[in-house]
Design an enzyme around this catalytic site. Structure first.
Site, mmCIF file in Angstrom:
data_model
loop_
_atom_site.group_PDB
_atom_site.id
_atom_site.type_symbol
_atom_site.label_atom_id
_atom_site.label_comp_id
_atom_site.label_asym_id
_atom_site.label_seq_id
_atom_site.Cartn_x
_atom_site.Cartn_y
_atom_site.Cartn_z
ATOM 1 N N THR A 139 53.035 43.510 32.811
ATOM 2 C CA THR A 139 53.667 43.181 31.519
ATOM 3 C C THR A 139 53.209 41.817 31.020
ATOM 4 O O THR A 139 53.018 41.634 29.808
ATOM 5 C CB THR A 139 55.216 43.225 31.612
ATOM 6 O OG1 THR A 139 55.675 42.209 32.490
ATOM 7 C CG2 THR A 139 55.701 44.588 32.077
ATOM 8 N N ASN B 211 45.059 46.925 30.389
ATOM 9 C CA ASN B 211 44.668 45.658 29.739
ATOM 10 C C ASN B 211 43.729 45.927 28.578
ATOM 11 O O ASN B 211 43.851 45.298 27.522
ATOM 12 C CB ASN B 211 44.028 44.715 30.755
ATOM 13 C CG ASN B 211 45.060 43.969 31.570
ATOM 14 O OD1 ASN B 211 45.748 43.089 31.054
ATOM 15 N ND2 ASN B 211 45.199 44.337 32.837
ATOM 16 N N HIS C 127 43.228 38.435 36.586
ATOM 17 C CA HIS C 127 43.490 38.669 38.015
ATOM 18 C C HIS C 127 44.999 38.723 38.226
ATOM 19 O O HIS C 127 45.725 37.866 37.685
ATOM 20 C CB HIS C 127 42.868 37.534 38.842
ATOM 21 C CG HIS C 127 43.090 37.702 40.305
ATOM 22 N ND1 HIS C 127 42.404 38.643 41.039
ATOM 23 C CD2 HIS C 127 43.934 37.089 41.169
ATOM 24 C CE1 HIS C 127 42.818 38.583 42.301
ATOM 25 N NE2 HIS C 127 43.742 37.660 42.408
ATOM 26 N N ASN D 137 38.043 37.018 32.856
ATOM 27 C CA ASN D 137 38.585 38.038 33.767
ATOM 28 C C ASN D 137 40.090 37.867 33.808
ATOM 29 O O ASN D 137 40.618 36.778 33.523
ATOM 30 C CB ASN D 137 38.008 37.850 35.165
ATOM 31 C CG ASN D 137 38.517 38.901 36.142
ATOM 32 O OD1 ASN D 137 38.566 40.097 35.815
ATOM 33 N ND2 ASN D 137 38.923 38.483 37.334
ATOM 34 N N ASP E 97 37.144 34.932 41.661
ATOM 35 C CA ASP E 97 38.423 34.495 41.083
ATOM 36 C C ASP E 97 38.601 32.980 41.166
ATOM 37 O O ASP E 97 39.714 32.484 41.362
ATOM 38 C CB ASP E 97 39.599 35.221 41.765
ATOM 39 C CG ASP E 97 39.469 36.733 41.677
ATOM 40 O OD1 ASP E 97 39.021 37.221 40.631
ATOM 41 O OD2 ASP E 97 39.808 37.420 42.655
ATOM 42 N N ARG F 205 23.184 44.660 42.942
ATOM 43 C CA ARG F 205 24.139 44.025 42.016
ATOM 44 C C ARG F 205 23.413 43.465 40.803
ATOM 45 O O ARG F 205 23.897 43.563 39.669
ATOM 46 C CB ARG F 205 24.872 42.885 42.731
ATOM 47 C CG ARG F 205 25.867 43.346 43.759
ATOM 48 C CD ARG F 205 26.803 42.194 44.146
ATOM 49 N NE ARG F 205 27.565 42.504 45.338
ATOM 50 C CZ ARG F 205 28.561 43.371 45.389
ATOM 51 N NH1 ARG F 205 28.924 44.033 44.306
ATOM 52 N NH2 ARG F 205 29.196 43.612 46.518
ATOM 53 N N ARG G 251 33.952 45.211 40.367
ATOM 54 C CA ARG G 251 32.600 44.847 40.786
ATOM 55 C C ARG G 251 32.507 43.328 40.812
ATOM 56 O O ARG G 251 33.105 42.652 39.962
ATOM 57 C CB ARG G 251 31.557 45.338 39.766
ATOM 58 C CG ARG G 251 31.533 46.811 39.525
ATOM 59 C CD ARG G 251 30.653 47.532 40.484
ATOM 60 N NE ARG G 251 29.306 46.945 40.552
ATOM 61 C CZ ARG G 251 28.449 47.218 41.542
ATOM 62 N NH1 ARG G 251 28.786 48.033 42.508
ATOM 63 N NH2 ARG G 251 27.255 46.655 41.558
ATOM 64 N N GLU H 103 50.315 40.392 32.028
ATOM 65 C CA GLU H 103 48.872 40.507 31.776
ATOM 66 C C GLU H 103 48.627 40.883 30.317
ATOM 67 O O GLU H 103 47.734 40.349 29.653
ATOM 68 C CB GLU H 103 48.248 41.559 32.705
ATOM 69 C CG GLU H 103 48.306 41.188 34.179
ATOM 70 C CD GLU H 103 47.495 42.114 35.053
ATOM 71 O OE1 GLU H 103 46.482 42.656 34.588
ATOM 72 O OE2 GLU H 103 47.873 42.291 36.231
ATOM 73 N N GLY I 80 42.912 50.970 32.601
ATOM 74 C CA GLY I 80 42.620 50.294 31.343
ATOM 75 C C GLY I 80 43.832 49.915 30.521
ATOM 76 O O GLY I 80 43.758 49.856 29.285
HETATM 77 C C1 GRF Z 1 45.058 44.538 36.642
HETATM 78 O O1 GRF Z 1 46.111 44.281 37.526
HETATM 79 C C2 GRF Z 1 44.113 43.364 36.592
HETATM 80 O O2 GRF Z 1 44.747 42.142 36.753
HETATM 81 C C3 GRF Z 1 43.207 43.640 37.754
HETATM 82 O O3 GRF Z 1 43.029 45.038 37.761
HETATM 83 C C4 GRF Z 1 44.148 45.652 37.145
HETATM 84 C C5 GRF Z 1 43.619 46.490 36.036
HETATM 85 O O4 GRF Z 1 44.632 47.260 35.437
HETATM 86 N N1 GRF Z 1 41.972 42.901 37.632
HETATM 87 P P1 GRF Z 1 44.316 48.066 34.105
HETATM 88 O O5 GRF Z 1 43.131 48.953 34.393
HETATM 89 O O6 GRF Z 1 44.045 47.081 33.022
HETATM 90 O O7 GRF Z 1 45.558 48.869 33.860
#
Ligand code: GRF
Length: 207
Positions: free
Chosen positions: A171, A14, A108, A106, A144, A64, A90, A173, A12
């Site tokens: 970094t 992000n 990625h 999302n 994606d 799902r 998921r 992200e 987590g």
């Molecule tokens: C990140 O690299 C994101 O791009 C991918 O999963 C990872 C999640 O990292 N979808 P975090 O849990 O936010 O640290």
């Protein structure tokens, strides 16, 4: 103030970037609910520390679609208007996407459309690319494949493995996801035939 629901499965970082951004004066969104399909996801602790509602929704035994129904119910219960997937391992179905049409984002860890799917950082290392990065995109029915909102680029350095590259990608992200979510909350993103229109810089580069 736009209420955002965040779905996670792991660390987590992000989510943390979004929680930190939401705490800044004038931020146009707040995190109303964090859900995880994994009970041991550290992101749940991050939510609790930030005083944000957190729920574990296990997927075991559910289709799902049935699982996404539980997600939709939880997000609706907390008034969420936008959904941010942040390391949510998921595949989501139209059950979620139709409940929040063009309101699911999302992140990625690759410069899409290169390296969709799992282990994107390892795919980049194996391909020998010199520049890698991350993409914030709208979620559509593919994996994606949705319209790209923002990208962050970093170099791939000699000796990088997937973990080292992945840390560098994180970094950027943490820069582009809050930026994109602010635009979303402000109603400033337009999906057009030529891609997504946004009111500011849609890329960052960090070395
Ligand atoms: C990140 O690299 C994101 O791009 C991918 O999963 C990872 C999640 O990292 N979808 P975090 O849990 O936010 O640290």
């Amino acid at each position: 103030m736009i209420a955002v629901g965040v779905a996670i499965s792991g660390s987590g970082t992000n989510l943390q970037a979004l929680l930190d951004d939401a705490a800044r004066p004038g931020c146009p969104y707040r995190i109303a609910l964090v859900v995880s399909n994994k009970a041991d996801a550290f992101g749940l602790e991050r939510a609790r520390r930030a005083g944000v509602a957190a729920a574990v929704l296990p997927h075991r035994g559910l289709s799902r679609e049935a699982y996404d129904q539980t997600l939709v119910a939880a997000f609706r219960e907390h008034g969420c208007e936008w959904i941010a997937l942040a390391g949510f391992l998921r595949i989501v179905t139209p059950v979620l996407l139709d409940a929040f049409p063009q309101r699911v984002l999302n992140i990625h860890p690759a410069l899409l459309p290169a390296f969709p799917g799992m282990h994107a950082q390892a795919q980049a290392v194996a391909a020998g690319v010199r520049i890698a990065g991350a993409t914030v995109h709208f979620v559509d029915a593919g994996t994606d494949t949705g319209p790209i909102v923002a990208q962050g680029a970093v170099p791939v350095l000699a000796g990088d493995d997937a973990a080292a590259l992945g840390a560098r990608i994180l970094t950027v992200e943490h820069e582009i996801y809050p930026r994109a979510l602010r635009w979303a909350a402000e109603g400033a993103l337009r999906i057009t035939e030529r891609g997504v229109e946004a009111p500011g810089p849609t890329w960052v580069w960090r070395s």
